[in-house]
Design a protein around this motif. Structure first.
Motif, PDB file in Angstrom:
ATOM      1  N   GLY A 165       0.826  -1.196   0.000  1.00  0.00           N
ATOM      2  CA  GLY A 165       0.000   0.000   0.000  1.00  0.00           C
ATOM      3  C   GLY A 165       0.861   1.247   0.000  1.00  0.00           C
ATOM      4  N   GLN A 166       0.318   2.341  -0.506  1.00  0.00           N
ATOM      5  CA  GLN A 166       1.077   3.588  -0.532  1.00  0.00           C
ATOM      6  C   GLN A 166       1.383   4.085   0.877  1.00  0.00           C
ATOM      7  N   ASN A 167       0.481   3.792   1.809  1.00  0.00           N
ATOM      8  CA  ASN A 167       0.676   4.164   3.208  1.00  0.00           C
ATOM      9  C   ASN A 167       0.006   3.117   4.081  1.00  0.00           C
ATOM     10  N   ILE A 168       0.050   3.317   5.387  1.00  0.00           N
ATOM     11  CA  ILE A 168      -0.465   2.296   6.307  1.00  0.00           C
ATOM     12  C   ILE A 168      -1.989   2.183   6.239  1.00  0.00           C
ATOM     13  N   THR A 169      -2.668   3.250   5.840  1.00  0.00           N
ATOM     14  CA  THR A 169      -4.123   3.189   5.682  1.00  0.00           C
ATOM     15  C   THR A 169      -4.489   2.253   4.545  1.00  0.00           C
ATOM     16  N   GLN A 170      -3.786   2.355   3.431  1.00  0.00           N
ATOM     17  CA  GLN A 170      -4.070   1.474   2.300  1.00  0.00           C
ATOM     18  C   GLN A 170      -3.686   0.029   2.623  1.00  0.00           C
ATOM     19  N   ALA A 171      -2.595  -0.154   3.356  1.00  0.00           N
ATOM     20  CA  ALA A 171      -2.214  -1.506   3.775  1.00  0.00           C
ATOM     21  C   ALA A 171      -3.315  -2.126   4.635  1.00  0.00           C
ATOM     22  N   PHE A 172      -3.890  -1.341   5.526  1.00  0.00           N
ATOM     23  CA  PHE A 172      -5.007  -1.789   6.359  1.00  0.00           C
ATOM     24  C   PHE A 172      -6.225  -2.125   5.500  1.00  0.00           C
ATOM     25  N   GLN A 173      -6.514  -1.281   4.503  1.00  0.00           N
ATOM     26  CA  GLN A 173      -7.690  -1.490   3.654  1.00  0.00           C
ATOM     27  C   GLN A 173      -7.598  -2.779   2.857  1.00  0.00           C
ATOM     28  N   PHE A 174      -6.389  -3.138   2.411  1.00  0.00           N
ATOM     29  CA  PHE A 174      -6.224  -4.394   1.672  1.00  0.00           C
ATOM     30  C   PHE A 174      -6.679  -5.586   2.521  1.00  0.00           C
ATOM     31  N   VAL A 175      -6.384  -5.525   3.813  1.00  0.00           N
ATOM     32  CA  VAL A 175      -6.765  -6.626   4.707  1.00  0.00           C
ATOM     33  C   VAL A 175      -8.248  -6.544   5.068  1.00  0.00           C
ATOM     34  N   SER A 176      -8.718  -5.349   5.379  1.00  0.00           N
ATOM     35  CA  SER A 176     -10.111  -5.204   5.829  1.00  0.00           C
ATOM     36  C   SER A 176     -11.109  -5.563   4.736  1.00  0.00           C
ATOM     37  N   THR A 177     -10.713  -5.375   3.462  1.00  0.00           N
ATOM     38  CA  THR A 177     -11.605  -5.697   2.348  1.00  0.00           C
ATOM     39  C   THR A 177     -11.451  -7.141   1.867  1.00  0.00           C
ATOM     40  N   GLY A 178     -10.479  -7.879   2.439  1.00  0.00           N
ATOM     41  CA  GLY A 178     -10.285  -9.268   2.059  1.00  0.00           C
ATOM     42  C   GLY A 178      -9.373  -9.467   0.871  1.00  0.00           C
ATOM     43  N   ASN A 179      -8.774  -8.391   0.350  1.00  0.00           N
ATOM     44  CA  ASN A 179      -7.829  -8.537  -0.768  1.00  0.00           C
ATOM     45  C   ASN A 179      -6.503  -9.150  -0.326  1.00  0.00           C
ATOM     46  N   ALA A 180      -6.245  -9.118   0.974  1.00  0.00           N
ATOM     47  CA  ALA A 180      -5.101  -9.820   1.560  1.00  0.00           C
ATOM     48  C   ALA A 180      -5.589 -10.514   2.827  1.00  0.00           C
ATOM     49  N   GLU A 181      -5.160 -11.755   3.025  1.00  0.00           N
ATOM     50  CA  GLU A 181      -5.609 -12.485   4.215  1.00  0.00           C
ATOM     51  C   GLU A 181      -5.081 -11.884   5.502  1.00  0.00           C
ATOM     52  N   LEU A 182      -3.891 -11.313   5.434  1.00  0.00           N
ATOM     53  CA  LEU A 182      -3.303 -10.688   6.617  1.00  0.00           C
ATOM     54  C   LEU A 182      -2.323  -9.613   6.185  1.00  0.00           C
ATOM     55  N   GLY A 183      -1.943  -8.779   7.146  1.00  0.00           N
ATOM     56  CA  GLY A 183      -1.014  -7.709   6.816  1.00  0.00           C
ATOM     57  C   GLY A 183      -0.461  -7.048   8.056  1.00  0.00           C
ATOM     58  N   PHE A 184       0.628  -6.319   7.863  1.00  0.00           N
ATOM     59  CA  PHE A 184       1.222  -5.550   8.952  1.00  0.00           C
ATOM     60  C   PHE A 184       0.573  -4.163   8.975  1.00  0.00           C
ATOM     61  N   VAL A 185      -0.003  -3.814  10.117  1.00  0.00           N
ATOM     62  CA  VAL A 185      -0.687  -2.533  10.278  1.00  0.00           C
ATOM     63  C   VAL A 185      -0.189  -1.858  11.550  1.00  0.00           C
ATOM     64  N   ALA A 186      -0.585  -0.627  11.742  1.00  0.00           N
ATOM     65  CA  ALA A 186      -0.325   0.036  13.018  1.00  0.00           C
ATOM     66  C   ALA A 186      -1.337  -0.475  14.036  1.00  0.00           C
ATOM     67  N   LEU A 187      -0.882  -0.798  15.222  1.00  0.00           N
ATOM     68  CA  LEU A 187      -1.797  -1.290  16.253  1.00  0.00           C
ATOM     69  C   LEU A 187      -2.946  -0.313  16.470  1.00  0.00           C
ATOM     70  N   SER A 188      -2.674   0.973  16.343  1.00  0.00           N
ATOM     71  CA  SER A 188      -3.701   1.991  16.577  1.00  0.00           C
ATOM     72  C   SER A 188      -4.898   1.853  15.637  1.00  0.00           C
ATOM     73  N   GLN A 189      -4.724   1.193  14.504  1.00  0.00           N
ATOM     74  CA  GLN A 189      -5.813   1.036  13.546  1.00  0.00           C
ATOM     75  C   GLN A 189      -6.826  -0.022  13.972  1.00  0.00           C
ATOM     76  N   ILE A 190      -6.427  -0.897  14.881  1.00  0.00           N
ATOM     77  CA  ILE A 190      -7.304  -2.017  15.251  1.00  0.00           C
ATOM     78  C   ILE A 190      -7.540  -2.104  16.754  1.00  0.00           C
ATOM     79  N   TYR A 191      -6.987  -1.161  17.481  1.00  0.00           N
ATOM     80  CA  TYR A 191      -6.915  -1.259  18.946  1.00  0.00           C
ATOM     81  C   TYR A 191      -7.577  -0.047  19.586  1.00  0.00           C
ATOM     82  N   LYS A 192      -8.337  -0.271  20.645  1.00  0.00           N
ATOM     83  CA  LYS A 192      -8.933   0.839  21.387  1.00  0.00           C
ATOM     84  C   LYS A 192      -9.212   0.392  22.813  1.00  0.00           C
ATOM     85  N   ASP A 193      -8.758   1.194  23.747  1.00  0.00           N
ATOM     86  CA  ASP A 193      -9.025   0.974  25.169  1.00  0.00           C
ATOM     87  C   ASP A 193      -8.637  -0.430  25.643  1.00  0.00           C
ATOM     88  N   GLY A 194      -7.439  -0.849  25.243  1.00  0.00           N
ATOM     89  CA  GLY A 194      -6.885  -2.073  25.805  1.00  0.00           C
ATOM     90  C   GLY A 194      -7.202  -3.361  25.082  1.00  0.00           C
TER      91      GLY A 194
END
Length: 249
Positions: free
Chosen positions: A163-192
């Motif tokens: 992905g061009q940036n970490i948002t696009q890398a996240f989108q590839f996984v969230s849309t199912g275009n990639a089974e898994l990916g490296f993202v920023a924890l902050s994109q999937i994590y909230k309040d512990g």
């Protein structure tokens, strides 16, 4: 008469406050999107200043800043890019500081797909692995370092979706275009907790520290809102928000 006097005094006070309120144009690393949106609301409520954010990769922002983009403050995803801008006299001296240290995560939108040790990477049962562009995005660079430490660089090379940036890398996984990916924890994590799917929080020892620096750019030299934002980012209200998304202070 007294009532009229009070109204005039109130109007004068409001005019004085609005005179000091201002907008600040901020270039924000994509991984920090959710935290800065929460911080912006609190910042405006507490100071009256409005934060106007643009999101993208740190490398792309560097190029834009060098080409005269109207940003006043830069919240990068690393410490080297703001330091480089500082050495090139593009920033206000003494304004740079580390506002957060990021955490990398291996994530899948599928519950139970990623184990707590990241062994799924070695299982080789997936077709696509998403990462951010390592030349422009520090989280993408950290991902390549993890793969190298795990001796998986060659094995995963044909599977990488960049992905061009970490948002696009996240989108590839969230849309199912990639089974898994490296993202920023902050994109999937909230309040512990991880809010969706499954994840491995990558140990910090597997990559260089992701120290994220903020700096006032030359265009923000005389901006009271820029100065106020930098102070706010160092304060307890912003710290609580930043920590809630899995960053270290």
């Amino acid at each position: 008469m007294k009532f009229t006097t009070r109204l005039l005094a109130l109007g004068a006070a409001m005019a004085l406050n609005s005179a000091y309120a201002d907008e600040v144009q901020v270039a924000v690393a994509a991984n920090f999107t959710a935290p800065i949106q929460a911080i912006a609301k609190a910042f405006e409520a507490d100071t009256g200043h409005k934060l106007v954010a643009a999101y993208g990769s740190t490398g792309q922002f560097y190029t834009q800043i060098k080409n005269g983009a109207p940003f006043e403050v830069f919240l990068a995803a690393d410490d080297s890019t703001p330091a480089k801008l500082e050495s090139e006299q593009e920033t206000v001296p003494g304004s740079r500081f580390t506002y957060a240290t990021g955490t990398l995560a291996l994530w899948s939108a599928k519950p139970g797909y990623v184990d707590a040790e990241g062994a799924v990477l070695k299982g080789n049962s997936y077709q696509h692995l998403s990462i951010a562009n390592p030349k422009a995005a520090p989280y993408g660079l950290a991902a390549t370092q993890v793969l190298a430490k795990m001796n998986l660089t060659q094995a995963t090379q044909p599977k990488l979706v960049e992905g061009q940036n970490i948002t696009q890398a996240f989108q590839f996984v969230s849309t199912g275009n990639a089974e898994l990916g490296f993202v920023a924890l902050s994109q999937i994590y909230k309040d512990g907790k991880v809010e969706q799917g499954s994840a491995w929080i990558v140990p910090a020892a597997l990559h260089d520290p992701i120290k994220q620096d903020a700096v006032i750019l030359n265009k923000g030299r005389d901006s009271e809102a820029a100065k106020a934002l930098m102070q706010y980012l160092k304060g307890p209200a912003a710290a609580a928000i930043i920590k809630s998304y899995g960053y270290q202070i």
